[in-house]
Motif scaffolding. Structure first.
Motif, PDB file in Angstrom:
ATOM      1  N   SER A  36       0.776  -1.253   0.152  1.00 21.04           N
ATOM      2  CA  SER A  36      -0.019   0.121  -0.045  1.00 21.04           C
ATOM      3  C   SER A  36       0.899   1.291   0.057  1.00 21.04           C
ATOM      4  O   SER A  36       0.259   2.521  -0.180  1.00 21.04           O
ATOM      5  N   ASN A  37       2.201   1.211   0.229  1.00 24.04           N
ATOM      6  CA  ASN A  37       2.987   2.227   0.377  1.00 24.04           C
ATOM      7  C   ASN A  37       3.826   2.699  -0.994  1.00 24.04           C
ATOM      8  O   ASN A  37       4.277   3.581  -1.230  1.00 24.04           O
ATOM      9  N   SER A  38       3.793   1.842  -1.760  1.00 26.82           N
ATOM     10  CA  SER A  38       4.301   2.074  -3.131  1.00 26.82           C
ATOM     11  C   SER A  38       3.671   2.916  -4.069  1.00 26.82           C
ATOM     12  O   SER A  38       2.374   3.132  -4.127  1.00 26.82           O
ATOM     13  N   THR A  39       4.198   3.629  -4.849  1.00 26.90           N
ATOM     14  CA  THR A  39       3.589   4.446  -6.223  1.00 26.90           C
ATOM     15  C   THR A  39       4.352   3.963  -7.512  1.00 26.90           C
ATOM     16  O   THR A  39       5.412   4.084  -7.610  1.00 26.90           O
ATOM     17  N   LEU A  40       3.439   3.883  -8.272  1.00 27.17           N
ATOM     18  CA  LEU A  40       3.618   3.333  -9.634  1.00 27.17           C
ATOM     19  C   LEU A  40       3.596   4.360 -10.683  1.00 27.17           C
ATOM     20  O   LEU A  40       2.269   4.783 -10.714  1.00 27.17           O
ATOM     21  N   ASP A  41       4.466   4.551 -11.347  1.00 25.81           N
ATOM     22  CA  ASP A  41       4.164   5.445 -12.630  1.00 25.81           C
ATOM     23  C   ASP A  41       3.567   4.734 -13.693  1.00 25.81           C
ATOM     24  O   ASP A  41       3.888   3.449 -14.104  1.00 25.81           O
ATOM     25  N   PHE A  42       2.755   5.322 -14.399  1.00 24.74           N
ATOM     26  CA  PHE A  42       2.156   4.640 -15.707  1.00 24.74           C
ATOM     27  C   PHE A  42       2.019   5.425 -16.984  1.00 24.74           C
ATOM     28  O   PHE A  42       1.869   6.793 -16.727  1.00 24.74           O
ATOM     29  N   ARG A  83       4.231   7.698 -23.228  1.00 27.42           N
ATOM     30  CA  ARG A  83       4.463   8.909 -22.358  1.00 27.42           C
ATOM     31  C   ARG A  83       3.593   8.988 -20.919  1.00 27.42           C
ATOM     32  O   ARG A  83       2.646   8.327 -20.738  1.00 27.42           O
ATOM     33  N   GLN A  84       4.729   9.135 -20.062  1.00 30.38           N
ATOM     34  CA  GLN A  84       4.350   9.167 -18.357  1.00 30.38           C
ATOM     35  C   GLN A  84       2.888  10.205 -18.126  1.00 30.38           C
ATOM     36  O   GLN A  84       2.902  11.105 -18.366  1.00 30.38           O
ATOM     37  N   VAL A  85       1.796   9.593 -17.778  1.00 29.35           N
ATOM     38  CA  VAL A  85       0.578  10.594 -17.647  1.00 29.35           C
ATOM     39  C   VAL A  85       0.153  10.409 -16.293  1.00 29.35           C
ATOM     40  O   VAL A  85      -0.584  11.433 -15.764  1.00 29.35           O
ATOM     41  N   ALA A 143      -7.459   1.273  -5.426  1.00 29.17           N
ATOM     42  CA  ALA A 143      -6.193   2.279  -5.738  1.00 29.17           C
ATOM     43  C   ALA A 143      -6.456   3.611  -6.106  1.00 29.17           C
ATOM     44  O   ALA A 143      -7.658   4.197  -6.642  1.00 29.17           O
ATOM     45  N   VAL A 144      -5.511   4.537  -5.854  1.00 25.46           N
ATOM     46  CA  VAL A 144      -5.717   5.986  -5.894  1.00 25.46           C
ATOM     47  C   VAL A 144      -4.870   6.387  -7.571  1.00 25.46           C
ATOM     48  O   VAL A 144      -3.713   6.156  -7.393  1.00 25.46           O
ATOM     49  N   VAL A 145      -5.537   6.529  -8.273  1.00 30.25           N
ATOM     50  CA  VAL A 145      -4.983   7.089  -9.778  1.00 30.25           C
ATOM     51  C   VAL A 145      -4.852   8.362  -9.930  1.00 30.25           C
ATOM     52  O   VAL A 145      -5.939   9.250  -9.754  1.00 30.25           O
ATOM     53  N   LYS A 146      -3.679   9.019 -10.234  1.00 35.46           N
ATOM     54  CA  LYS A 146      -3.428  10.376 -10.112  1.00 35.46           C
ATOM     55  C   LYS A 146      -3.188  10.914 -11.651  1.00 35.46           C
ATOM     56  O   LYS A 146      -2.488  10.002 -12.137  1.00 35.46           O
ATOM     57  N   ASN A 147      -4.014  11.798 -12.407  1.00 30.55           N
ATOM     58  CA  ASN A 147      -3.652  12.221 -13.402  1.00 30.55           C
ATOM     59  C   ASN A 147      -2.676  13.384 -13.532  1.00 30.55           C
ATOM     60  O   ASN A 147      -3.266  14.620 -12.926  1.00 30.55           O
ATOM     61  N   ASP A 148      -1.556  13.616 -13.943  1.00 29.70           N
ATOM     62  CA  ASP A 148      -0.579  14.472 -13.984  1.00 29.70           C
ATOM     63  C   ASP A 148      -0.642  15.328 -15.119  1.00 29.70           C
ATOM     64  O   ASP A 148       0.191  16.361 -15.291  1.00 29.70           O
ATOM     65  N   SER A 175      -7.978  15.233 -19.592  1.00 21.49           N
ATOM     66  CA  SER A 175      -8.678  13.827 -18.751  1.00 21.49           C
ATOM     67  C   SER A 175      -7.933  12.611 -19.352  1.00 21.49           C
ATOM     68  O   SER A 175      -7.702  12.492 -20.450  1.00 21.49           O
ATOM     69  N   ILE A 176      -7.918  11.560 -18.406  1.00 25.76           N
ATOM     70  CA  ILE A 176      -7.714  10.452 -18.759  1.00 25.76           C
ATOM     71  C   ILE A 176      -8.810   9.572 -18.229  1.00 25.76           C
ATOM     72  O   ILE A 176      -9.687   9.844 -17.162  1.00 25.76           O
TER      73      ILE A 176
END
Length: 608
Positions: A461-467, A472-474, A498-503, A507-508
């Motif tokens: 639960s502590n990890s952060t995954l870039d996707f 292109r990293q979004v 899971a928490v999904v963040k849009n950078d 919109s995604i």
């Protein structure tokens, strides 16, 4: 407990009529708009409750499953009467019986009038020691009253079989043989509610050179230590030297003592030891001696199963004291899993019992043994095996086995998950020797332990995954969580998030969530669900999903678990399909994806 009583069976029949009537009405009212199915009886448990000289409680619990979306209201009254040889011994009423939707339990309680036992006993004796148990049920609904057919079953005893013998025996006074007994017999007289006559006959020979005179004969009859008959008879029995003669001893049961006996009979698991002891006074050379009559004195153990309809047994046992008896010893117990290619799995248990009593001795020839093996998991009886056999002198090898159904595996699994992945394990290995005068346990105490697992523990639960999408990293995925929902017999839900963040500045969209869960390559869940989740620019959203594990596949998994030495590999895979600027990308949720090795020790051979 398995279904075991006539009362339970009758109530099942009553509820069937009730459900058909009320269920049909429900269908008519709703015109098919509601789901209405035939309720089923999952289990019936009936046993004795509290017992005293006045009453004996009969307790019945009926587990029902009503698949209908409409419950049956509590508008029925159920009445029933229990008869033994047409003597009504119990009457009861259960009011406002209903069947709600889903799982439910109906409890019934009636009290047997122990003061009716003397009347029943008289009919049992006068009917050749046979009894027919019957239950007459009736159901009352609004505007409807219906008597249902009575159901009957019979049982019989053979209390006088112990007295029927043509084997020559001897009677001694001191060390001198005073009589040879060549034949014995017994018969009941006509019993009433107040008394039960018992007549015992014997044919004897006098091998001495003088008269053998019985000036008075006495008797004591107990049933589970309740004295039901005692006294002395009048008249002299004289056997001349070298002569053969026959004589009778008449005794009478006081049937007023039978309610107290019945209390002990029920409390003792419906088992009674009837001890019939006769004695005589002998005038030998002017000296009077009191001599027991072993050829007439008998000890009989009989069992009944009035509620369950099981076997009724009668066994003659020796009246010898236990000073010469050395109890057998349980030397070893070994259990192993049985995993056939098809059908139920099971447990095979081998036990070695050593009987130190020498061949030809009284107890070497009269011992029998009952062995039971039981595994309980969170009070779910996973398996039970039992065997009974004669125990010879020296070593005896016992084998017993029991099956484990897929349903029992599911019941354990549901309890394990809902109990925080913890199972209280109880392994009972009971070996009991029946020496006639006593039942002696020679097995050890139950083994107790705890089985714990942590199948969802690897979720990070502590990890952060870039996707990325189209290279292109979004955004990122973080805060992954997974926990068990409330498991049922049908499925075991895994609640994940899971928490999904849009950078990005656009919109995604999450268009699909998929998952696959296996244990030892047995697929418990494998689905892809379309979703329409928009995550606004430079914002984040918690995505939630429920993965339902198909519990009907647990039986297949269970076999692989046992075949691999009670070890399983749990594999969990999650992914989402992300859409951004017209491109789509499958993103593996690595923080939720893992493999976990799970081991158990159901048989208690080592710590789990």
């Amino acid at each position: 407990m398995t279904p075991r009583s006539l009362l339970g069976k009758f109530v099942v029949g009553i509820l069937s009529v009730f459900v058909i009537t009320a269920g049909g009405l429900g269908v008519a009212v709703t015109s098919g708009m509601l789901t209405v199915g035939q309720p089923t009886v999952e289990e019936v448990r009936t046993d004795w409750g509290a017992v005293n000289p006045e009453t004996s409680e009969i307790r019945t619990e009926i587990d029902l499953h009503n698949p209908s979306s409409v419950g049956v209201p509590g508008v029925a009254d159920v009445t029933y009467a229990v008869g033994m040889n047409d003597v009504t011994v119990a009457e009861g009423t259960s009011n406002n019986v209903g069947v709600p939707t889903g799982e439910s339990t109906i409890s019934l309680l009636t009290r047997m009038d122990n003061q009716k036992i003397p009347a029943w006993w008289a009919t049992h004796i006068n009917n050749g020691e046979q009894t027919t148990v019957s239950i007459q049920p009736a159901i009352s609904l609004p505007l409807i009253s219906k008597n249902l057919p009575a159901e009957e079953r019979s049982f019989e005893t053979n209390l006088l079989g112990a007295f029927e013998s043509n084997e020559t025996q001897t009677m001694t006074a001191g060390e001198r043989t005073v009589l040879r007994v060549t034949e014995t017999d017994a018969e009941w007289g006509e019993a009433t509610e107040e008394r039960t006559p018992l007549n015992v006959d014997a044919t004897v020979e006098n091998p001495t050179s003088g008269d053998v005179a019985f000036s008075q004969l006495g008797y004591t009859i107990t049933m589970n230590d309740v004295t039901v008959a005692e006294g002395t008879t009048d008249g002299e029995v004289n056997v001349a030297p070298g002569e053969r003669t026959s004589f009778s001893i008449d005794s009478t049961f006081d049937n007023g003592k039978l309610p107290a006996w019945w209390e002990s009979h029920v409390e003792n698991g419906e088992q009674t030891t009837m001890d019939v002891q006769f004695y005589a006074t002998v005038d030998e050379n002017g000296e009077t001696k009191k001599v027991t009559l072993p050829f007439l004195s008998k000890r009989v153990v009989f069992t009944t199963d009035v509620l369950g309809g099981g076997e009724t047994t009668t066994k003659t046992v020796p009246r010898t004291e236990a000073t010469e008896f050395e109890p057998p010893k349980l030397q070893s117990v070994e259990s192993e899993w049985v995993v056939p290619e098809t059908g139920n799995t099971g447990i095979r248990t081998s036990a070695v019992v050593q009987n130190p009593n020498q061949p030809g001795s009284l107890f070497a020839d009269r011992l029998s043994v009952d062995a039971n093996y039981r595994v309980l998991m969170n009070d779910v009886q996973l398996v039970e095996g039992q065997t009974s056999q004669t125990l010879d002198s020296g070593r005896s090898d016992l084998e017993l086995s029991g099956d484990i159904t897929d349903r029992e595996v599911q019941q354990w699994w549901v309890g394990h998950v809902n109990n925080g992945e913890e199972t209280d394990r109880v392994v009972e290995r009971d070996v009991t020797v029946d020496a006639g005068f006593a039942r002696l346990p020679v097995g050890g105490e139950a083994e107790r332990g705890t089985i714990t697992t942590d199948m969802l523990g690897p979720v990070d639960s502590n990890s952060t995954l870039d996707f990325s999408v189209a290279g292109r990293q979004v955004g990122t995925v973080s805060g992954t969580q997974a926990e068990w929902g409330d498991a049922t017999m049908a499925e075991t839900p895994i609640e994940s998030s899971a928490v999904v963040k849009n950078d990005q500045a656009e919109s995604i969209h999450i268009t699909e969530i998929g998952y696959r869960v296996t244990m030892n390559d047995v697929v418990l869940a494998d689905e892809a669900n379309e979703r329409d989740i928009e995550i606004a620019p430079n914002s984040e959203k918690t995505i939630r999903d429920t993965v339902p594990l198909d519990n009907s596949k647990l039986g297949d998994w269970w076999k692989t678990h046992l075949q691999q030495g009670e070890e399983s590999t749990l594999s969990v895979e999650y992914y989402v399909i992300v859409e951004y600027q017209g491109y789509t990308e499958r993103v593996e949720l690595d923080a939720l994806n893992y493999e976990k090795s799970v081991t158990t020790d159901m048989l208690g051979n080592e710590s789990a």
